[in-house]
Design an enzyme around this catalytic site. Structure first.
Site, PDB file in Angstrom:
ATOM      1  N   HIS A 124     -20.882   6.866  18.329  1.00  0.00           N
ATOM      2  CA  HIS A 124     -20.482   7.382  17.012  1.00  0.00           C
ATOM      3  C   HIS A 124     -20.173   6.239  16.055  1.00  0.00           C
ATOM      4  O   HIS A 124     -20.605   6.254  14.895  1.00  0.00           O
ATOM      5  CB  HIS A 124     -19.229   8.250  17.154  1.00  0.00           C
ATOM      6  CG  HIS A 124     -19.456   9.570  17.814  1.00  0.00           C
ATOM      7  ND1 HIS A 124     -20.483  10.421  17.467  1.00  0.00           N
ATOM      8  CD2 HIS A 124     -18.758  10.208  18.801  1.00  0.00           C
ATOM      9  CE1 HIS A 124     -20.416  11.515  18.193  1.00  0.00           C
ATOM     10  NE2 HIS A 124     -19.383  11.407  19.030  1.00  0.00           N
ATOM     11  N   HIS A 142     -19.668   6.861  24.613  1.00  0.00           N
ATOM     12  CA  HIS A 142     -19.962   7.970  23.697  1.00  0.00           C
ATOM     13  C   HIS A 142     -19.338   7.694  22.328  1.00  0.00           C
ATOM     14  O   HIS A 142     -20.003   7.828  21.289  1.00  0.00           O
ATOM     15  CB  HIS A 142     -19.392   9.257  24.304  1.00  0.00           C
ATOM     16  CG  HIS A 142     -19.444  10.453  23.413  1.00  0.00           C
ATOM     17  ND1 HIS A 142     -20.332  11.488  23.594  1.00  0.00           N
ATOM     18  CD2 HIS A 142     -18.685  10.805  22.321  1.00  0.00           C
ATOM     19  CE1 HIS A 142     -20.134  12.411  22.661  1.00  0.00           C
ATOM     20  NE2 HIS A 142     -19.135  12.018  21.883  1.00  0.00           N
ATOM     21  N   GLU A 143     -18.064   7.286  22.328  1.00  0.00           N
ATOM     22  CA  GLU A 143     -17.388   7.001  21.064  1.00  0.00           C
ATOM     23  C   GLU A 143     -17.980   5.773  20.374  1.00  0.00           C
ATOM     24  O   GLU A 143     -18.064   5.731  19.147  1.00  0.00           O
ATOM     25  CB  GLU A 143     -15.888   6.812  21.300  1.00  0.00           C
ATOM     26  CG  GLU A 143     -15.167   8.047  21.838  1.00  0.00           C
ATOM     27  CD  GLU A 143     -15.312   9.253  20.929  1.00  0.00           C
ATOM     28  OE1 GLU A 143     -15.501   9.074  19.710  1.00  0.00           O
ATOM     29  OE2 GLU A 143     -15.248  10.387  21.439  1.00  0.00           O
TER      30      GLU A 143
END
Length: 236
Positions: free
Chosen positions: A29, A25-26
């Site tokens: 980003h 998920h990170e």
């Protein structure tokens, strides 16, 4: 007090999968920010799928261990990826892209997990839509593989929709950034997002236990729960 070792093992498995899923998920980003002109995450070594770069000592290790061992279930998170909105090519547009990239990474993980889950059921049990019951774990060690994929799907659906909640500092709050049009208003909103994490988690954790209400749980049941049910109910 007797310990249900299978339940404990499932909780620990879920924690590990949360850390892996949150790390990707990170990365989502970081990758989106890189594509939009901000290399802050890359310069800090966060443009990688290596979970070690994203693990938070407290949120990824100590907190989930204490929760699991105390019987409160599991919760874990990775270190938020840093980004500088002033380095983005089009800040008002690109902030939304960077924010959405994390939940999109979780949805993609859930989709991949669903395909692998049903392939496993087809190969192991001859039926890609066969329900997986927890009591299989005690009698069939191979059942841990589809179980891990099932938890992986549920974890990623939960992470996707949880992070889309419009509560600082979750990703959903960043979708509101374009509404703050003046530099002063945007700086204030950035400060709120930066320091809101402890308050947000306290409200999420204490709300159902102290006040007896859980609106966030209801929203996640209606979104993440239903999506995971659909993915688990597929038939190849």
């Amino acid at each position: 007090m007797s310990i249900d070792w299978i339940e404990l093992a499932i909780d620990l498995l879920a924690v590990g999968l949360v850390v892996i899923s949150a790390s990707l998920h990170e990365f989502g980003h970081a990758f989106a920010a890189h594509c939009c002109g901000d290399d802050t995450a890359k310069e800090q070594g966060r443009l990688t799928i290596n979970p070690l770069a994203h693990i938070d000592p407290f949120g990824s290790v100590l907190l989930p261990f204490l929760l699991v061992m105390s019987g409160f279930g599991y919760m874990a998170y990775a270190k938020p990826v840093p980004y500088n909105p002033y380095r983005l090519k089009n800040p008002r547009r690109d902030e939304v892209i960077v924010a959405v990239a994390g939940p999109v990474a979780n949805v993609l993980q859930a989709l991949v997990g669903a395909v692998l889950y049903h392939v496993c059921l087809k190969v192991m049990y001859g039926d890609a839509s066969a329900p997986l019951y927890f009591y299989f774990i005690g009698s069939d060690p191979l059942a841990w593989l589809p179980l891990a994929l099932q938890v992986y799907i549920q974890v990623n659906c939960s992470l996707a929709f949880f992070n889309l909640l419009p509560i600082p500092p979750l990703d959903g709050s960043k979708l509101l950034s374009p509404l703050f049009k003046t530099p002063e208003a945007r700086r204030w909103w950035y400060q709120v997002q930066r320091y809101a994490l402890p308050v947000t988690f306290a409200l999420i954790w204490l709300g159902p236990r102290v006040l007896g209400i859980d609106p966030i749980g209801w929203v996640l049941d209606m979104t993440a729960g239903r999506l995971s049910d659909v993915l688990l109910g597929w038939s190849l």
